[in-house]
Design an enzyme around this catalytic site. Structure first.
Site, PDB file in Angstrom:
ATOM      1  N   GLU A 104      -3.147  10.430 -34.311  1.00 26.15           N
ATOM      2  CA  GLU A 104      -3.480  11.277 -33.159  1.00 26.15           C
ATOM      3  C   GLU A 104      -2.287  11.372 -32.194  1.00 26.15           C
ATOM      4  OE1 GLU A 104      -5.931  13.097 -33.158  1.00 26.15           O
ATOM      5  OE2 GLU A 104      -7.512  12.142 -34.356  1.00 26.15           O
ATOM      6  N   HIS A 127      -8.841   6.542 -27.023  1.00 29.92           N
ATOM      7  CA  HIS A 127      -9.777   7.281 -27.878  1.00 29.92           C
ATOM      8  C   HIS A 127     -10.563   6.280 -28.712  1.00 29.92           C
ATOM      9  CE1 HIS A 127     -11.588   9.706 -30.953  1.00 29.92           C
ATOM     10  NE2 HIS A 127     -10.796   9.225 -31.905  1.00 29.92           N
ATOM     11  N   HIS A 129     -14.833   5.662 -30.751  1.00 31.13           N
ATOM     12  CA  HIS A 129     -16.037   6.289 -31.288  1.00 31.13           C
ATOM     13  C   HIS A 129     -17.272   5.686 -30.620  1.00 31.13           C
ATOM     14  CE1 HIS A 129     -13.331   6.726 -35.100  1.00 31.13           C
ATOM     15  NE2 HIS A 129     -13.013   7.591 -34.157  1.00 31.13           N
ATOM     16  N   GLU A 157     -24.918   6.318 -11.174  1.00 28.52           N
ATOM     17  CA  GLU A 157     -23.526   5.885 -11.244  1.00 28.52           C
ATOM     18  C   GLU A 157     -22.634   6.886 -11.976  1.00 28.52           C
ATOM     19  OE1 GLU A 157     -20.564   2.959 -10.319  1.00 28.52           O
ATOM     20  OE2 GLU A 157     -22.595   3.357  -9.609  1.00 28.52           O
ATOM     21  N   HIS A 198     -17.607  13.153 -33.474  1.00 32.55           N
ATOM     22  CA  HIS A 198     -16.451  12.296 -33.764  1.00 32.55           C
ATOM     23  C   HIS A 198     -16.318  11.156 -32.760  1.00 32.55           C
ATOM     24  CE1 HIS A 198     -11.802  12.122 -34.576  1.00 32.55           C
ATOM     25  NE2 HIS A 198     -12.309  10.936 -34.304  1.00 32.55           N
TER      26      HIS A 198
END
Length: 262
Positions: A104, A127, A129, A157, A198
């Protein structure tokens, strides 16, 4: 993140933009560690046209194929420091077994470039999952507006932590410049971006900032999913926060919440 189940196997990636002081003392700071500092053969690896305002910046970044489960035991293998060049990057230190930066890399370079335009204190891109956010994107054809309002409405919140909302990108092939370009566009106005089906990424001034954004969004997604399951109703058929309630929070914070005036 691995402990929370968000970075299974080789999933997830992280990068940190070094300060000028840190960049100037890399060699000295790594002396006596397991990292290798490369003084020669720093060949440019061409990746993309790097935005001019981040050329020369140094990033500490995780490696392609690295596992967060074991990264803390071998950071010299699973992370490295790169310097951004006009067409890509040069490896400055780390990656001692020959690994390369995360697949990435497009996203990380372009994300740093996008956020630096709006926040000079920006440093980190994460990043992963996050489970509940991924589930939420699978159950519904979510949009930036619908996901933002759903998560704000079930946890006060949420709007405190991410009053700028959450952007949602439709599914795209990971590791491509396309997903990097589209993510960077959304980061001009958001700090959180969901990649449908994703995962999610966050940006911020430090790791705690980024982790907190994802943690709050993922908890709100969990509450929303449970609320749907228990009640058998859609989110807004339940006793959730109204737009009027959310506007009151924004008034106290002195911020403007996206989508509340629609």
């Amino acid at each position: 993140m691995w402990n929370k189940g968000w970075d299974e196997y080789n999933g997830g990636n992280v990068s940190y933009r070094l300060t000028k002081e840190e960049a100037s003392s890399i060699e000295a700071d790594l002396e006596g560690t397991s990292y290798t500092y490369y003084t020669e053969n720093r060949k440019e690896v061409e990746v993309l046209d790097v935005p001019e305002h981040v050329q020369g910046e140094y990033l500490l970044i995780t490696a392609s194929g690295s596992h967060f489960r074991t990264l803390c035991l071998q950071p010299h293998e699973d992370t490295g420091i790169i310097q951004l060049t006009p067409k890509g990057y040069r490896v400055v230190a780390g990656f001692v077994t020959g690994k390369r930066p995360t697949s990435e890399i497009f996203m990380h370079i372009l994300a740093h470039a996008a956020r630096l335009k709006v926040d000079s204190n920006h440093r980190v891109v994460i990043h992963n999952h996050a489970t509940n956010i991924v589930i939420y994107s699978l159950l519904d054809e979510v949009t930036s507006e619908s996901l933002t309002l759903d998560l704000w409405s079930v946890l006060t919140e949420s709007i405190v932590v991410f009053h700028d909302g959450i952007a949602v990108l439709p599914w795209e092939v990971p590791g491509t410049q396309l997903i990097g370009d589209d993510t960077a566009r959304e980061l001009e106005t958001h700090r959180l971006v969901v990649w449908a089906k994703h995962g999610v990424l966050s940006t911020g001034k430090d790791y705690q900032d980024c982790f907190g954004l994802i943690e709050t969004a993922d908890k709100a997604a969990h509450i929303a999913l449970e609320l749907k399951r228990v009640s058998g109703k859609s989110i807004h058929e339940n006793n959730v926060l109204s737009k009027a309630d959310l506007k009151k929070v924004c008034d106290v914070l002195g911020v403007e919440g996206k989508y509340l005036n629609d």
